[in-house]
Design an enzyme around this catalytic site. Structure first.
Site, mmCIF file in Angstrom:
data_model
loop_
_atom_site.group_PDB
_atom_site.id
_atom_site.type_symbol
_atom_site.label_atom_id
_atom_site.label_comp_id
_atom_site.label_asym_id
_atom_site.label_seq_id
_atom_site.Cartn_x
_atom_site.Cartn_y
_atom_site.Cartn_z
ATOM 1 N N GLN A 15 0.831 -1.215 0.000
ATOM 2 C CA GLN A 15 0.000 0.000 0.000
ATOM 3 C C GLN A 15 0.864 1.263 0.000
ATOM 4 O OE1 GLN A 15 -0.352 -2.546 2.152
ATOM 5 N NE2 GLN A 15 -2.495 -3.024 2.560
ATOM 6 N N ASP B 186 -5.729 1.332 12.926
ATOM 7 C CA ASP B 186 -6.978 0.610 12.675
ATOM 8 C C ASP B 186 -7.766 0.359 13.949
ATOM 9 O OD1 ASP B 186 -4.916 -0.202 10.494
ATOM 10 O OD2 ASP B 186 -6.904 -0.534 9.615
#
Lengths: 368, 368
Positions: A208, A249
């Site tokens: 990513q 997260d």
């Protein structure tokens, strides 16, 4: 943010057909910019689990729009409540670690519960999805402002050269609806003329960093350099990193930070070299319940993501094998950085220390 | 070690034409096993710098065989000494961090210096190359024995399950002439029936772990799992790693360990989780001169190795791009782990602590 000079969000209601949702399908980046139309809950669930879209905030917002599609689909038939519950469960199961998903789905269920007519349920769920998306944007903007003050302060202590920021994974606008969290201070600082440079961890196994963060920064003209995940420790030893900013997260009430696998290693290196380490996230990322960081579920994904890699060749997306065919692989998606390694938490309400007391001072409604 | 049940070394004199050298060209692994014939110094220099072969020990042995080719080539013409010096410089420049290369080239020059006839120079350099290769094998075997005792001790403290060993990069037999260093104790323990399992760091950017170490272990039947480099910290937090063993490219007299980029991050994680961390290497890897670990030259390689990756597709080796075309990348080859993070050093003379006093006790000729 801009893509080829046109402004985009990562997710929005389809202008031509407002009972469908559109998303940027991130799997084609950095080489192909693809917009996908999502027509059903199942399609949204697949988009989340197969990572057409990903990122802490965006997963939550996608869950919220998924719940709007769920209300639409459940309304076309009997047993609305039962079917809605099944759709919610389906969406919930797509990514176990991201707390924003749970939070957004629950918020939709709460919002719909006390609304009686089907038309109102549909309207409420659409409004709630929009609200969650707009709150995501507003939070990112606020994180940007607080983070920019921080970056200015760190930069003011430097004698020469750009402010070197290291980031892991993508906590950029592609991970949210706009601006991003770790990147929001960077975009703002760049806009205000602060001399900065970003070290971009490629972030194996899904890259990513090299595929998304590098693309974002490049589209926006922010100076950056892609590095293998192995490199950050050496750079810090050499004094080439002034600050680490990552997303998150899930963050516990004690300030333990769960983020993309490998974040913990960078936090250790930052701590060992006296480099400040910040996590930036909207408060919806807080997990107010989990006490022990060992109880946070860590997603295990398909080992194929480690054994194979996708890249570009002659303008075509090609998957190649990196391991012997018969060698097994393991693919843990996240790790948890203990609060003792975290210099501070950047939220929409400002900066606080990574401990229960300091967090509770910023978010008193959740108690200490 | 065995390849498809036939025994190989990584480098040897060509049986059919003893004025040439043969090597395993590791660039085809894990999918293609290629043997390359090296006919000239220049070809050997390219094989080293372009990493047809690599690894701390093997680079040294390749330098030694390269010097044999250099003597052969320099003997065919005038200005022997001047041309030999130029060949030595050419070989020396191929990889700046690996101390074994300097050591092997210097040893060849010293061996040849006092020999007068050209025929004797050729014979001496061939004998010296063989000697260095055989010493490399003997050292690896000894490291294996000392390391096996260590593994048995660590395993005896475990209540159940296999002994979980984590390794970074390839310090396997492919990095030496045979057996390897970090892997020598593993191969021996496996042979003796110790229940073990190896976590193999893929080792970006060149993936020596997923391509070479995994292949070695798989050929030998040793249970293993390939992981992204980001994963080790999480595994250690979860108690899934009992010991870390890596190789080394240069170790100072104080016990600072220079090894493949990313090693330092694993050492930090091991230290943070109370996991013992060992570096295994032959004593030719010691750099007795450099005092300050910051003075160790760290090789910077082509950024292309970060931006592109080679893998296999339909039995063909294919290179794909991983970053936006215009994003710069940086490629540092090594990092240095400070001695305070190193539990012990495994050499052919046995185990010692990573400090000047303990090292000097094992190698008294180098003083304290």
């Amino acid at each position: 943010m801009n893509v080829n000079n046109k402004h985009y969000r990562t997710i929005w209601i389809n202008e031509k057909s407002p009972k469908t949702v559109r998303i940027i399908d991130q799997r084609g980046l950095p080489n192909k910019f693809i917009v996908e139309t999502i027509n059903s809950v199942e399609q949204m669930a697949v988009a989340i689990s197969d990572m057409h879209l990903r990122g802490a905030g965006l997963i939550g917002v996608a869950g919220a729009f998924g719940m709007y599609l769920a209300v639409l689909e459940a309304s076309r038939g009997n047993s609305f409540d039962k079917r809605l519950k099944a759709f919610a469960d389906r969406l919930q199961r797509t990514r176990p670690t991201a707390i924003n998903l749970t939070w957004a789905i629950q918020r939709q269920l709460n919002a719909i519960r006390n609304v009686h007519s089907m038309a109102d349920k549909i309207n409420t769920s659409l409004e709630t999805a929009h609200l969650i998306a707009n709150e995501d944007i507003a939070s990112c903007l606020e994180i940007g402002k607080h983070g920019f003050s921080l970056l200015k302060k760190i930069a003011s202590r430097k004698k020469k050269g750009p402010l070197n920021i290291l980031t892991h994974c993508n906590a950029g606008w592609l991970a949210f609806v706009d601006y991003g969290t770790a990147t929001a201070p960077i975009y703002l600082a760049h806009e205000k003329g602060l001399n900065l440079h970003v070290w971009v961890d490629e972030t194996r196994p899904r890259n990513q960093g090299s595929k998304l963060t590098a693309w974002e920064l490049q589209q926006h003209g922010v100076p950056h350099t892609v590095i293998a995940d192995n490199t950050g420790g050496h750079l810090m030893q050499q004094g080439l990193v002034d600050v680490v900013i990552v997303g998150s997260d899930r963050v516990t009430a004690d300030g333990h930070v769960t983020n993309k696998i490998g974040t913990y290693l960078k936090a250790l290196a930052a701590h060992d070299n006296g480099v400040p380490f910040y996590a930036a996230f909207p408060s919806s990322t807080f997990d107010w319940k989990t006490k022990n960081m060992r109880d946070i579920p860590i997603e295990e994904r398909d080992p194929r993501e480690v054994k194979m890699i996708e890249g570009w060749r002659n303008n075509k997306q090609v998957e190649v094998a990196l391991t012997p065919k018969n060698s097994p692989a393991a693919n843990y998606g996240f790790d948890t950085t203990p609060n003792r390694l975290v210099t501070g938490l950047l939220t929409e309400r400002g900066l606080c220390n990574a401990n229960r007391k300091s967090i509770a001072r910023l978010f008193p409604q959740h108690g200490a």
